[in-house]
Design a protein around this motif. Structure first.
Motif, PDB file in Angstrom:
ATOM      1  N   GLU A 136      44.939  -6.763  26.239  1.00 21.58           N
ATOM      2  CA  GLU A 136      45.124  -7.873  25.730  1.00 21.58           C
ATOM      3  C   GLU A 136      45.058  -9.179  26.665  1.00 21.58           C
ATOM      4  N   TRP A 137      45.422  -8.792  28.088  1.00 18.33           N
ATOM      5  CA  TRP A 137      45.417  -9.699  29.009  1.00 18.33           C
ATOM      6  C   TRP A 137      43.886 -10.107  29.155  1.00 18.33           C
ATOM      7  N   LYS A 138      42.940  -9.001  29.124  1.00 19.96           N
ATOM      8  CA  LYS A 138      41.493  -9.404  29.439  1.00 19.96           C
ATOM      9  C   LYS A 138      41.019 -10.298  28.116  1.00 19.96           C
ATOM     10  N   ARG A 139      41.378  -9.928  27.013  1.00 20.46           N
ATOM     11  CA  ARG A 139      41.026 -10.544  25.680  1.00 20.46           C
ATOM     12  C   ARG A 139      41.255 -12.077  25.827  1.00 20.46           C
ATOM     13  N   SER A 140      42.708 -12.385  26.298  1.00 20.34           N
ATOM     14  CA  SER A 140      43.052 -13.741  26.374  1.00 20.34           C
ATOM     15  C   SER A 140      42.587 -14.449  27.631  1.00 20.34           C
ATOM     16  N   HIS A 141      41.698 -14.016  28.244  1.00 22.40           N
ATOM     17  CA  HIS A 141      41.475 -14.504  29.605  1.00 22.40           C
ATOM     18  C   HIS A 141      39.827 -14.623  29.598  1.00 22.40           C
ATOM     19  N   GLN A 142      39.186 -14.406  28.543  1.00 18.81           N
ATOM     20  CA  GLN A 142      37.567 -14.180  28.582  1.00 18.81           C
ATOM     21  C   GLN A 142      37.301 -15.540  28.238  1.00 18.81           C
TER      22      GLN A 142
ATOM     23  N   PRO B 197      54.344 -11.363  28.993  1.00 19.64           N
ATOM     24  CA  PRO B 197      52.762 -10.761  28.960  1.00 19.64           C
ATOM     25  C   PRO B 197      52.840  -9.196  28.769  1.00 19.64           C
TER      26      PRO B 197
END
Length: 302
Positions: A296-302, A216
């Protein structure tokens, strides 16, 4: 007989003396103080002997001892051999160390153990082995090479900072405990130095995280590649850091700490005394790319 105040008449033991700051310190001492006796320790005896040859040409008497700080019996033998050869050790410079870099979630326990063995337990064992001889002789100096990272922690450097925080805590305690015996303890805190430190960091990261894209933290790993270029502009040479160490060796009443970094005192003052913890956290997170990880984490979990 108490230690001479003249470095040229002293015995100085330097660990990590085959390269970098340790090698530079040995050579500068030999050049400036002909007649000085140097005990040089590191794992690579061939490199140690090359440094010793240069020191000998400058007028120093040298003893090289191959020593792995993770092997405490070798550390104790180093102290024993030095005392048998010269009958004294007036100053110890605990310079050997390395930086185990990586996000703490992913660092394996064996890597954490080795970081503390080399940066903390080895130096402590060497100090313990030399204290009785220094006390019997009437005093001595112990100089532990820490880091700016020994005063402030940062992402990817948690284990390194933890080991240097520990070394500084030991140094503070030893300074108080050994003062009655005229054994003085100081810490040197370098910032970026033009050595192979970052090369070792890259090797350790590559070995530990061969596939960073699967973690991650990949965005931060990518930014790590540019950090050496960002810090190299203010990096000191090993010889310049050696000059600070020699200042501590030469001073009758050395300071507890010497910062060996451009703007280091100013940086530490703001990071530890002026700015809030949240502000410091955000500074380091941006510097090491954790803001990119968050995005990146926010984008992948939207």
């Amino acid at each position: 007989m108490p230690p001479s105040s003249n470095l040229a008449e002293q015995v100085v033991l330097i660990t990590g003396a085959s390269t970098g700051i340790g090698a530079a310190l040995a050579q500068v001492l030999a050049q400036q103080y002909p007649g000085i006796r140097l005990v040089l320790a590191a794992r690579n005896l061939e490199k140690l002997d090359a440094v010793a040859t240069l020191c000998h040409k400058s007028g120093a008497e040298t003893l090289t001892v191959a020593t792995d700080l993770t092997q405490l019996d070798q550390v104790q033998t180093l102290a024993k051999v030095a005392l048998e050869r010269f009958g004294q050790v007036d100053a110890l410079v605990n310079n050997a160390g390395y930086g185990q870099m990586g996000v703490l979630e992913l660092v394996p326990p064996e890597a954490a153990r080795r970081q503390f063995e080399v940066n903390v337990l080895g130096p402590l064992t060497l100090i313990q082995s030399l204290i009785p001889a220094m006390r019997d002789r009437g005093g001595g100096k112990i100089i532990n090479i820490s880091s700016i990272g020994g005063r402030t922690a940062f992402p990817f450097g948690g284990l390194y900072s933890a080991s240097k925080f520990a070394l500084e805590a030991l140094s503070d305690t030893l300074r108080m405990e050994l003062q009655p015996f005229n054994i003085q303890v100081s810490v040197i805190e370098p910032g970026p130095v033009s050595t192979n430190f970052f090369e070792v960091v890259r090797q350790e990261i590559t070995k530990m995280f061969p596939n960073p894209e699967t973690t991650p933290y990949y965005a931060a790993f990518q930014k790590m590649e540019a950090l050496e270029k960002q810090t190299s502009a203010n990096a000191w040479t090993s010889e310049r850091v050696a000059g600070v160490i020699i200042k501590a060796l030469n001073t009758r009443r050395p300071q507890p700490r010497y910062v060996a970094a451009t703007g280091g005192r100013f940086l530490l003052f703001f990071l530890t005394k002026v700015l809030s913890t949240k502000t410091v956290d955000r500074f380091w997170q941006r510097f090491y790319g954790l803001d990119l990880v968050a995005e990146e984490w926010k984008r992948s979990h939207q």
